[in-house]
Design a protein around this motif. Structure first.
Motif, short mmCIF file in Angstrom:
data_model
loop_
_atom_site.label_atom_id
_atom_site.label_comp_id
_atom_site.label_asym_id
_atom_site.label_seq_id
_atom_site.Cartn_x
_atom_site.Cartn_y
_atom_site.Cartn_z
N THR A 35 10.14 -2.80 -3.81
CA THR A 35 9.45 -4.03 -3.44
C THR A 35 9.13 -3.98 -1.94
OG1 THR A 35 10.61 -5.30 -5.13
CG2 THR A 35 9.56 -6.54 -3.36
N GLU B 126 -1.05 -4.21 1.98
CA GLU B 126 0.37 -4.02 1.72
C GLU B 126 1.07 -3.49 2.97
OE1 GLU B 126 1.31 -2.96 -2.77
OE2 GLU B 126 -0.03 -1.47 -1.90
N TYR C 262 11.36 -3.94 4.90
CA TYR C 262 11.85 -5.15 5.59
C TYR C 262 11.71 -4.97 7.10
CZ TYR C 262 15.08 -8.52 7.62
OH TYR C 262 15.63 -9.51 8.39
N GLU D 262 6.69 -8.76 1.93
CA GLU D 262 5.55 -9.64 1.73
C GLU D 262 5.14 -10.30 3.05
OE1 GLU D 262 6.56 -12.41 -1.31
OE2 GLU D 262 6.65 -10.90 -2.90
N ASP D 263 3.88 -10.68 3.11
CA ASP D 263 3.34 -11.36 4.30
C ASP D 263 3.56 -10.53 5.57
OD1 ASP D 263 2.62 -13.56 2.67
OD2 ASP D 263 4.63 -14.40 2.90
#
Length: 285
Positions: free
Chosen positions: A126, A198, A218, A129-130
């Motif tokens: 994963t 992404e 992250y 995000e953002d």
């Protein structure tokens, strides 16, 4: 007198007996005949007589035409066409496109195009995000990495990506590292091209063949970042993780978030090597 009386008696007898009409007589005769025929039909020995013109032909159309037309179109074409298209073409076309291309392609599309795409090789990962690209640019120190043999050829790695975008959308990048075998520091110049949608980018450095894809799992932009090189060919095609920091050392309070992210992405089962920046040549604080 006597004759007259006798005639009178005869006339009286005739008048006393009812007369039988022809219709009644015919009906009585018919009834007697029907009863007889019904009795005869139920008799075991009763054999009806058929009209002379009604006689069964047994068997039909006897005698048959000789010899019989058996089997159809006899004699058949000899020898029979068995198996189809016999004799076969020699050598047989087996396997298709014989001889096959050797060695066979295994696995398909091998060797794979490098770097592999994120969707094909790390579908369980994963990405962050953002993702804010501009906040991520700048200098980072590698403070920890997977303890693979392929990661032990160089140490004291620092990367700096310019915050000025080039005309083609890339950003200038500079990587410095120290060779473990010689202790010599080297610098590589290249470019980093970020994905528009992404948290991932590719790098290409001068003098180095190919490009490498980096996935950002992250970052808090100010202290720590987790970067994944999916199926890194430099470590035998294994997933390769790097922990980056804005300073040469990462405070322990940030490691809790790092371990959680790695565990969520099933990347926590490999030993981690932490860099000793105090022993780095020309990189001492």
């Amino acid at each position: 007198m006597i004759r007259v009386g006798f005639l009178v008696l005869l006339c009286a007898g005739a008048l006393a007996k009812p007369a039988v009409t022809p219709t009644q007589e015919s009906t009585a005769a018919y009834m007697d005949t029907a009863a007889y025929m019904d009795t005869a039909a139920n008799s075991p020995t009763y054999q009806p007589t058929l009209p002379p013109s009604y006689q069964h032909t047994y068997p039909p159309n006897y005698p048959p035409t000789y010899p019989p037309n058996y089997p159809p179109n006899y004699p058949p074409n000899y020898p029979p066409n068995y198996p189809p298209n016999y004799p076969p073409i020699h050598p047989p076309n087996y396997p298709p496109t014989y001889p096959p291309t050797y060695p066979p392609t295994y696995p398909p599309n091998y060797p794979p195009t490098y770097p592999p795409t994120y969707s094909d090789t790390c579908s369980s990962i994963t990405l962050m995000e953002d993702f804010d690209l501009l906040s991520y640019l700048g200098g980072w120190f590698v403070v920890a990495k997977y303890a693979y043999d392929g990661n032990m050829y160089s140490r004291c790695i620092e990367v700096d990506r310019s915050q000025t975008e080039n005309d083609d959308g890339s950003f200038n990048a500079e990587l410095t590292e120290v060779s473990v075998s010689s202790g010599i520091e080297s610098t590589l110049d290249g470019v980093a091209t970020f994905d528009e949608f992404e948290a991932k980018y590719t790098t290409h450095y001068e003098g180095v063949d190919g490009t490498k894809e980096h996935l950002i799992l992250y970052t808090d932009y100010k202290n720590v970042a987790i970067q994944l090189n999916c199926h890194d060919k430099e470590v035998d095609g294994l997933n390769n993780v790097f922990i980056l920091a804005r300073q040469q050392y990462l405070e322990s309070k940030y490691l809790d978030d790092v371990w959680k992210i790695l565990d969520d992405n099933q990347l926590s089962g490999v030993a981690m090597y932490f860099e000793d920046w105090e022993s780095c040549p020309s990189k001492t604080c």
